[in-house]
Each structure stands twice: as C-alpha cells, then as structure tokens.
Design an enzyme around this catalytic site. Structure first.
Site, mmCIF file in Angstrom:
data_model
loop_
_atom_site.group_PDB
_atom_site.id
_atom_site.type_symbol
_atom_site.label_atom_id
_atom_site.label_comp_id
_atom_site.label_asym_id
_atom_site.label_seq_id
_atom_site.Cartn_x
_atom_site.Cartn_y
_atom_site.Cartn_z
ATOM 1 N N HIS A 163 0.965 -1.222 0.267
ATOM 2 C CA HIS A 163 0.009 -0.008 -0.089
ATOM 3 C C HIS A 163 1.022 1.200 0.169
ATOM 4 O O HIS A 163 0.464 2.264 -0.657
ATOM 5 C CB HIS A 163 -1.041 0.170 1.359
ATOM 6 C CG HIS A 163 -2.091 0.942 1.203
ATOM 7 N ND1 HIS A 163 -2.051 2.222 0.531
ATOM 8 C CD2 HIS A 163 -3.331 0.611 1.315
ATOM 9 C CE1 HIS A 163 -3.207 2.863 0.680
ATOM 10 N NE2 HIS A 163 -3.759 1.999 1.138
ATOM 11 N N ASP A 211 -8.595 -2.914 -19.441
ATOM 12 C CA ASP A 211 -9.047 -3.664 -20.503
ATOM 13 C C ASP A 211 -7.684 -3.814 -21.135
ATOM 14 O O ASP A 211 -7.179 -3.245 -21.998
ATOM 15 C CB ASP A 211 -10.091 -2.631 -21.559
ATOM 16 C CG ASP A 211 -10.330 -3.358 -22.986
ATOM 17 O OD1 ASP A 211 -10.034 -4.588 -23.109
ATOM 18 O OD2 ASP A 211 -11.232 -2.713 -23.646
#
Length: 422
Positions: free
Chosen positions: A154, A368
C-alpha cells in the site's frame, strides 16, 4: 463443484522492456504511516481472452518503463522512512491454469467461495533472494476467460494508483505506445513536517489494539441502484441537498450494523474512512500521482442515537464530517502542534469501530487488455481481520448498484445484518 486444480508456473521476474533511471527515490511521510504498512491483494475477473499470458506479460514489461519505481526494491531506513532503490529488477509474474471454466463458478459471483489461495500470486522462494514490490498471477480457465490477481505494498500504490497502473498495462496490451495518464512520483509534494509533532526519536503510535478479539464473519451484500436512487431522492426531498452513493450506502451499513450488534445505548461507535486529498494540496497533486494522498475521517456517536436516527440524519452526519476534511488535512500538512493521542491516522481497532474502503470509483472496472472490461473486481483480505471492515465495490456486470463486501460482525450478529438488506 469442488475446485481442486490450479497449476502454477515457477514464476519469472519481468523487467522493464527498456533501460530505466537508476538511483533512489524517497517516499512521502504518508507512505510510511503505520496504517498503510500492508500488502493489498485484488482479483480481477475477465470473461474473454485469447491466450492472454504472453501479451499481458509483455504489457507489464512495457508499463514498467514509465512506472520504473515498481521494478525496484524497498528500503526501510532506521528512522522509519521509506525509499525505493530503482534497480530495474522487475515485477514477479506467475502463469497459472485452471481445469474448470469461469461459467461453472458463475465468474466468482459469490466472493465467499473464491479460492484466493489458488488465484493470488505466491512470493518467489526465499532462496532466490528476490523481493519484488509487485506480484501478479494470471490464471487461465478452460472457457478462455482469465483472472488477474495482484499483490503490492500500500505504501507504493494507493487504490487510485493501483487502478492507474493496471489501466496502463491494459493500454500497452492493446497496442498503445504510451500511457494515457503519465505516472507522477512527486512524493516530495507532501511536506516532511506533515503529521503529529512529537519529541525527536519518538515513533508514531500504532493503531491501538482491541481489548478482546471478535471472530468476524465475511458477507456479501448487494444494494440495487433503484434502492440507492430512492435513498438519494428521499434525502434531497428532506434537506434540499445532494448526497452521494457513498453517503447513502455507508449510512445504511453503519446504521444497520449497529442495530445488529445490539450495544448499550450509551456505547460510542466509530465510523472510519479515507478521503482522497490530492486536490487539497497547494498546488493540487497532478494527475498521474500514484502514491498515498488521503485523510482519515472519523465519525463518533452513541449507539442509541445511531439506531434511532433517520437515514437522512446519518447521511448528514457523514457529509458534515467529509466537509471538514480540507481544513483538517491542511492543518495536518502544516504539522500543527497536536498531541500524539490526537493523531488522526491512529484509531481504535475495536468491535465498535467500522472501517470503510471504497473500491467502486477507483477505475479498476475500466481496465481492458483488448477483450473488454472485467466482469468482477474485489479485494482479498488474506489474514483474519481484527477490525470490522466493509469494502464498497460493484456487482458483477451487467448488474447495477453497489456490492458491499464485509467482514464486520461475528457469527451471532451476521443473520441480523444480512436480513436488514433483504
């Protein structure tokens, strides 16, 4: 159906496809906060793909050129600050195959049945001396669909940054010559004086531990877009004001959870969530920044007030707390004198505290690789939670609304919580 067979490759290190800058980069003081010293694990389910492994591995290699710090190695200094050594060694990539189809498991619609131990990337063997910052596993299924699972610190990537990185991988897979959003390191924009002022040599206190541990049960709750719109419209009619999807969903979850756990009326309950503060810096953080830049919001009220209040009153409480963020964040940035006990990034890990993270608007759903957007994205918490949490995500497409993935009540209280949302 019993899922038994996922076969992993031995894994390879994927370096940047071109030479990249060397040297050392400093993290911000926010990246070194105890609250972000964890690995984030996420799973992204794609319906179609035509032998995607080679294409995506090459796209990772290309994306590591602009994101070259991700190909480096973490260095923690004696004072607790963090650096990344830009070594160009690369990211860890595992190819895997499953002997079943995604259709047979309904594209992991039931996240409680996801075999995350099979899908999440393992680390390189310790004997190899490798310590990559980013680990990726691509699992290919018999139907032609695939799952991308990623693990990363993180401190290196916040949620917006992780989605931005994975979107760039997708763009290179689709043949882009450069990323649409250029990544920006810019950690120096967060002043080193930010945070609670303490005596020299005194470390920030970690989040306080609970007096007793509750065994928390996972659950998945879908809230339809129609219901969300109804709650928004009711708030607008009562107050003449706007509220967001986040506001109404979190208000519902917090209120119903508090009802379910049946506390004494005088018991204080806390709601915690982070707010993106890139726009509150002066000047604002540029587009493309992928480090941590957030401020925690804490809302405290009595259990009795919360369960007796109207939904609109709880929404207003949350909105008012969010409205204070710009002022409080800028005060924190300046390093104004605060007692250590007032550190906003330290909070009680207790059954009376509900922590919320919002995954639905980060951008993961638009990734995508050339065969369409993912049908499902969700975080995975590998270790047993010791604090009640709820993650806001999206239901599997084409459904609309919000899917709340929770681990926030014990077994005794779970039926009551789930019943409130039926």
């Amino acid at each position: 159906m019993t899922i038994t067979h996922v076969i992993r490759s031995s894994g390879v290190m994927v370096p940047p496809s071109e030479s990249t800058p060397s040297g050392t980069l400093d993290f911000s003081v926010m990246d070194a906060l105890p609250i972000v010293q964890m690995d984030v694990h996420s799973i992204h389910v794609f319906r179609h793909g035509q032998e995607p492994t080679k294409l995506i591995r090459e796209a990772v290699s290309k994306a590591l050129v602009p994101y070259y710090p991700l190909a480096g190695r973490l260095n923690r200094l004696s004072d607790g600050s963090l650096q990344v050594n830009c070594t160009g060694e690369g990211a860890w990539f595992i190819e895997a195959s499953a002997d079943y189809s995604l259709e047979s498991v309904n594209y992991f619609d039931d996240i409680l049945l996801v075999p995350h131990d099979d899908l999440l990337p393992t680390s390189p063997p310790e004997s190899d001396g490798l310590d990559p910052l980013v680990r990726i596993q691509l699992t290919y299924f018999t139907c032609g669909g695939y799952v991308i699972a990623q693990s990363n610190p993180h401190s290196l990537l916040d949620g917006i940054g992780a989605a931005q990185w994975l979107s760039t991988v997708g763009e290179f897979a689709r043949g882009f010559q450069k990323s649409t959003i250029a990544p920006v390191w810019n950690r120096e924009a967060i002043p080193t004086t930010a945070g609670v002022i303490r005596e020299p040599g005194v470390s920030p206190p970690p989040p306080s531990m609970p007096l007793s541990f509750e065994l928390l049960e996972p659950a998945s709750i879908d809230i339809s877009q129609e219901h969300i719109n109804k709650l928004k419209n009711e708030f607008a009619e009562l107050t003449g004001d706007y509220c967001s999807t986040f506001d109404v969903v979190v208000a519902s979850l917090w209120r119903h959870r508090t009802q379910a756990i049946e506390l004494e009326k005088e018991t204080e309950v806390n709601l915690m969530f982070g707010v993106n503060t890139r726009q509150f810096l002066e000047p604002p953080m540029p587009e493309g920044y992928y480090g941590n830049c957030f401020y925690p919001v804490k809302v405290t009220i009595s259990s009795g007030w919360l369960v007796e209040a109207s939904h609109a009153e709880v929404v207003k409480l949350i909105k008012d707390a969010k409205a204070r963020v710009p002022t409080e964040f800028r005060k924190w940035l300046k390093g104004d004198e605060l007692e250590a006990s007032d550190d906003p990034f330290s909070f009680p890990l207790a059954y009376t505290t509900l922590c919320i993270s919002a995954w639905n608007g980060l951008g993961f759903n638009t990734v995508d690789h050339g065969w369409g957007h993912p049908v499902h994205i969700f975080p995975i918490q590998k270790d047993l939670s010791i604090m009640p949490v709820g993650a806001l995500g999206l239901p599997p497409s084409p459904n609309k609304g919000i899917r709340v993935m929770t681990c926030c009540v014990n077994k005794k209280h779970l039926p009551s919580l789930v019943d409130y949302f039926k």
